[in-house]
Design a protein around this motif. Sequence first.
Motif, mmCIF file in Angstrom:
data_model
loop_
_atom_site.group_PDB
_atom_site.id
_atom_site.type_symbol
_atom_site.label_atom_id
_atom_site.label_comp_id
_atom_site.label_asym_id
_atom_site.label_seq_id
_atom_site.Cartn_x
_atom_site.Cartn_y
_atom_site.Cartn_z
ATOM 1 N N LEU A 1 -5.652 -9.307 -0.833
ATOM 2 C CA LEU A 1 -5.182 -8.105 -1.496
ATOM 3 C C LEU A 1 -5.820 -6.887 -0.841
ATOM 4 O O LEU A 1 -7.033 -6.748 -0.832
ATOM 5 N N LYS A 2 -4.995 -6.026 -0.264
ATOM 6 C CA LYS A 2 -5.512 -4.793 0.342
ATOM 7 C C LYS A 2 -5.766 -3.753 -0.747
ATOM 8 O O LYS A 2 -6.829 -3.182 -0.820
ATOM 9 N N HIS A 3 -4.749 -3.528 -1.603
ATOM 10 C CA HIS A 3 -4.929 -2.622 -2.744
ATOM 11 C C HIS A 3 -3.768 -2.787 -3.704
ATOM 12 O O HIS A 3 -2.747 -3.399 -3.392
ATOM 13 N N TYR A 4 -3.945 -2.234 -4.895
ATOM 14 C CA TYR A 4 -2.881 -2.213 -5.889
ATOM 15 C C TYR A 4 -1.924 -1.080 -5.540
ATOM 16 O O TYR A 4 -2.326 -0.050 -5.030
ATOM 17 N N GLY A 5 -0.646 -1.304 -5.803
ATOM 18 C CA GLY A 5 0.372 -0.324 -5.451
ATOM 19 C C GLY A 5 1.013 -0.696 -4.131
ATOM 20 O O GLY A 5 0.576 -1.626 -3.446
ATOM 21 N N PRO A 6 2.080 0.008 -3.761
ATOM 22 C CA PRO A 6 2.792 -0.333 -2.531
ATOM 23 C C PRO A 6 1.979 0.013 -1.282
ATOM 24 O O PRO A 6 1.139 0.909 -1.298
#
Length: 144
Positions: free
Chosen positions: A68-73
């Motif tokens: 997971l890089k980050h939440y959101g697109p």
Amino acid sequence: MVLSIAMCLISFSGFACADVFYSCDYINIASTDCSRFSDDITCGTNLVTYKNKCEFSKAHCADNSINLKHYGPCNGADGTTSSPVDAAGAEVVFDFMCTSLSHISCTPGGSKVCASNGRIYENYCEYEKAKCTHRELNVLDCQI
């Protein structure tokens, strides 16, 4: 990192518990329809935007280097900046499985499971529910 957990195989038409350890099998079974899960957009370290945790989990199970890089697109800056999250994909998959498992009732029966907290669980499904909230739990050999 390979995700290995004892898991009740869950589908929307019912479920069956098995006394074996599965590695991403729940995610990869044909009856796991990711469109049935709510939107929870995340960006993977492969710079692909996933609609929900189910889709991300399928990608991680197919290629465990995806995290997971980050939440959101994902966005144009993702390839050039570090990420505040960079979470292990296996943790996201485990969370997804726990959320799914929390919505079902375990059927009685099956082999009892001895755990490191000193409890004996009715079956693997009940053990996995407990492990979702107590991640330090492990299965122990014991005489029942």
